[in-house]
Design an enzyme around this catalytic site. Sequence first.
Site, PDB file in Angstrom:
ATOM      1  N   LYS A  24       0.780  -1.104   0.083  1.00  0.00           N
ATOM      2  CA  LYS A  24       0.123  -0.217   0.325  1.00  0.00           C
ATOM      3  C   LYS A  24       0.859   1.188  -0.039  1.00  0.00           C
ATOM      4  O   LYS A  24       0.641   2.216  -0.679  1.00  0.00           O
ATOM      5  CB  LYS A  24      -0.988  -0.030   1.214  1.00  0.00           C
ATOM      6  CG  LYS A  24      -1.768  -1.390   1.203  1.00  0.00           C
ATOM      7  CD  LYS A  24      -2.877  -1.144   2.350  1.00  0.00           C
ATOM      8  CE  LYS A  24      -2.250  -1.023   3.707  1.00  0.00           C
ATOM      9  NZ  LYS A  24      -1.546  -2.300   4.230  1.00  0.00           N
ATOM     10  N   ARG A  99      -9.603   0.069   9.426  1.00  0.00           N
ATOM     11  CA  ARG A  99      -9.179  -1.363   9.640  1.00  0.00           C
ATOM     12  C   ARG A  99     -10.260  -2.140  10.341  1.00  0.00           C
ATOM     13  O   ARG A  99     -10.043  -3.155  10.803  1.00  0.00           O
ATOM     14  CB  ARG A  99      -7.903  -0.879  10.638  1.00  0.00           C
ATOM     15  CG  ARG A  99      -6.599  -1.876   9.987  1.00  0.00           C
ATOM     16  CD  ARG A  99      -5.712  -1.179  11.000  1.00  0.00           C
ATOM     17  NE  ARG A  99      -4.207  -2.005  10.739  1.00  0.00           N
ATOM     18  CZ  ARG A  99      -3.152  -1.523  10.162  1.00  0.00           C
ATOM     19  NH1 ARG A  99      -3.460  -0.421   9.354  1.00  0.00           N
ATOM     20  NH2 ARG A  99      -2.091  -2.048   9.937  1.00  0.00           N
ATOM     21  N   ARG A 138      11.764  -6.269   4.911  1.00  0.00           N
ATOM     22  CA  ARG A 138      11.317  -4.966   4.718  1.00  0.00           C
ATOM     23  C   ARG A 138      12.268  -3.852   5.704  1.00  0.00           C
ATOM     24  O   ARG A 138      12.333  -4.081   7.028  1.00  0.00           O
ATOM     25  CB  ARG A 138       9.892  -4.608   5.035  1.00  0.00           C
ATOM     26  CG  ARG A 138       9.452  -3.294   4.776  1.00  0.00           C
ATOM     27  CD  ARG A 138       8.109  -3.084   4.855  1.00  0.00           C
ATOM     28  NE  ARG A 138       7.236  -3.231   6.094  1.00  0.00           N
ATOM     29  CZ  ARG A 138       6.008  -2.822   6.443  1.00  0.00           C
ATOM     30  NH1 ARG A 138       5.164  -2.797   5.479  1.00  0.00           N
ATOM     31  NH2 ARG A 138       5.791  -2.976   7.454  1.00  0.00           N
ATOM     32  N   ARG A 173      11.370  -2.142  11.350  1.00  0.00           N
ATOM     33  CA  ARG A 173      10.249  -1.441  12.215  1.00  0.00           C
ATOM     34  C   ARG A 173      10.269  -2.722  13.340  1.00  0.00           C
ATOM     35  O   ARG A 173      10.317  -3.581  13.201  1.00  0.00           O
ATOM     36  CB  ARG A 173       8.888  -1.668  11.641  1.00  0.00           C
ATOM     37  CG  ARG A 173       8.533  -0.004  10.982  1.00  0.00           C
ATOM     38  CD  ARG A 173       7.223  -0.209  10.128  1.00  0.00           C
ATOM     39  NE  ARG A 173       6.408  -0.952  10.485  1.00  0.00           N
ATOM     40  CZ  ARG A 173       5.094  -0.856   9.951  1.00  0.00           C
ATOM     41  NH1 ARG A 173       4.813  -0.428   8.972  1.00  0.00           N
ATOM     42  NH2 ARG A 173       4.192  -1.647  10.399  1.00  0.00           N
ATOM     43  N   ARG A 184      -0.261  -9.635  13.263  1.00  0.00           N
ATOM     44  CA  ARG A 184      -1.013  -8.533  12.607  1.00  0.00           C
ATOM     45  C   ARG A 184      -1.617  -9.221  11.217  1.00  0.00           C
ATOM     46  O   ARG A 184      -2.895  -8.677  10.827  1.00  0.00           O
ATOM     47  CB  ARG A 184       0.023  -7.750  12.018  1.00  0.00           C
ATOM     48  CG  ARG A 184       0.423  -6.496  12.716  1.00  0.00           C
ATOM     49  CD  ARG A 184       1.888  -6.181  12.375  1.00  0.00           C
ATOM     50  NE  ARG A 184       2.140  -5.451  11.124  1.00  0.00           N
ATOM     51  CZ  ARG A 184       3.568  -5.356  10.477  1.00  0.00           C
ATOM     52  NH1 ARG A 184       4.589  -5.872  11.211  1.00  0.00           N
ATOM     53  NH2 ARG A 184       3.384  -4.837   9.402  1.00  0.00           N
TER      54      ARG A 184
HETATM   55  P1  ADP Z   1       0.929  -2.552   8.391  1.00  0.00           P
HETATM   56  O1  ADP Z   1      -0.070  -2.042   7.471  1.00  0.00           O
HETATM   57  O2  ADP Z   1       2.367  -2.677   7.762  1.00  0.00           O
HETATM   58  O3  ADP Z   1       0.561  -3.202   9.436  1.00  0.00           O
HETATM   59  P2  ADP Z   1       0.824   0.066   9.468  1.00  0.00           P
HETATM   60  O4  ADP Z   1       1.901   0.938   9.524  1.00  0.00           O
HETATM   61  O5  ADP Z   1      -0.564   0.491   8.939  1.00  0.00           O
HETATM   62  O6  ADP Z   1       1.262  -1.107   9.409  1.00  0.00           O
HETATM   63  O7  ADP Z   1       0.366   0.253  11.143  1.00  0.00           O
HETATM   64  C1  ADP Z   1       1.248  -0.222  12.267  1.00  0.00           C
HETATM   65  C2  ADP Z   1       0.475  -0.464  13.609  1.00  0.00           C
HETATM   66  O8  ADP Z   1      -0.159   0.936  13.856  1.00  0.00           O
HETATM   67  C3  ADP Z   1      -0.600  -1.254  13.428  1.00  0.00           C
HETATM   68  O9  ADP Z   1      -0.210  -2.778  13.628  1.00  0.00           O
HETATM   69  C4  ADP Z   1      -1.583  -0.885  14.361  1.00  0.00           C
HETATM   70  O10 ADP Z   1      -0.982  -1.190  15.941  1.00  0.00           O
HETATM   71  C5  ADP Z   1      -1.501   0.569  14.398  1.00  0.00           C
HETATM   72  N1  ADP Z   1      -2.702   0.989  13.527  1.00  0.00           N
HETATM   73  C6  ADP Z   1      -2.434   1.697  12.186  1.00  0.00           C
HETATM   74  N2  ADP Z   1      -3.598   1.988  11.873  1.00  0.00           N
HETATM   75  C7  ADP Z   1      -4.370   1.688  12.863  1.00  0.00           C
HETATM   76  C8  ADP Z   1      -6.001   1.759  12.722  1.00  0.00           C
HETATM   77  N3  ADP Z   1      -6.754   2.038  11.678  1.00  0.00           N
HETATM   78  N4  ADP Z   1      -6.651   1.199  13.715  1.00  0.00           N
HETATM   79  C9  ADP Z   1      -5.842   0.755  14.914  1.00  0.00           C
HETATM   80  N5  ADP Z   1      -4.641   0.657  14.913  1.00  0.00           N
HETATM   81  C10 ADP Z   1      -3.735   0.925  13.740  1.00  0.00           C
END
Ligand code: ADP
Length: 230
Positions: A24, A99, A138, A173, A184
């Site tokens: 993404k 999400r 990554r 990360r 995740r």
């Molecule tokens: P990825 O898509 O690679 O898992 P992101 O950078 O989008 O990682 O998100 C990292 C972390 O941030 C998630 O695992 C979660 O803990 C938190 N997070 C991000 N977006 C949301 C969301 N919309 N709702 C709840 N937690 C979120």
Amino acid sequence: MTTVSGQKSGGLKLVLFGPPGAGKGTQAQLLRDRLGIEHVASGDLFRHHLSNGTELGEMARDYMNRGALVPDEVTIGMVIDRIGQIGGGEGFMLDGFPRNTNQAQALESALGERGQGIDRVIHIQVADDELIRRLSNRYICRACQRPFTRDAATGAPPERCEDCPDGGDIYQRDDDTPEAVANRLTVYHQETAPVLDFYRERGLLADVAGEGSVEAVNASVLQSLEIAGE
Ligand code: ADP
Ligand code: ZN
């Protein structure tokens, strides 16, 4: 599907949807260069808070490191505020939000109050085994958040980000550990995947195969927006 050129109002408003590691962020950068719309990534907003040591960041840290969702009470306000800073006529693409269906509903209400709505949801599909492979390889630029991967020949990540003028620092990360990655993916399948139905019912969903090259995926993404590629 209606064409996205018949946008609801103002600039193009997109959701980039898909599991962690689907690409993404990479596609968002390409779309931003191409369409000039803002990239709003909830994970980047959280990481920004974390590195600035804010209360919100401290609150989110444990959830993030475990690969769990940060509670909606925190997340929804943070993202809706950020969208509110973008002028009504400008477009944006959301990445990592919504999400769960509660977040999708909150987003719909907030945009609805402004007479706006999402124009299209681009679902980038990648199988779990490929996601695990990608996430464990990554690396991210601390300055611009651009993702990088290990060099195929040497197995080493790049030392500096080529996009950042002072050569941004490259790091892995904390939540790209095997345990957090597994969690995740579970959270994605249980809590996030139901959001697909929410948007499918509204006729907004476009599925894109995400396992090809970055260029091939980008061509499919543009096609889903009915924009011709290069
Ligand atoms: P990825 O898509 O690679 O898992 P992101 O950078 O989008 O990682 O998100 C990292 C972390 O941030 C998630 O695992 C979660 O803990 C938190 N997070 C991000 N977006 C949301 C969301 N919309 N709702 C709840 N937690 C979120
Ligand atoms: Zn950079």
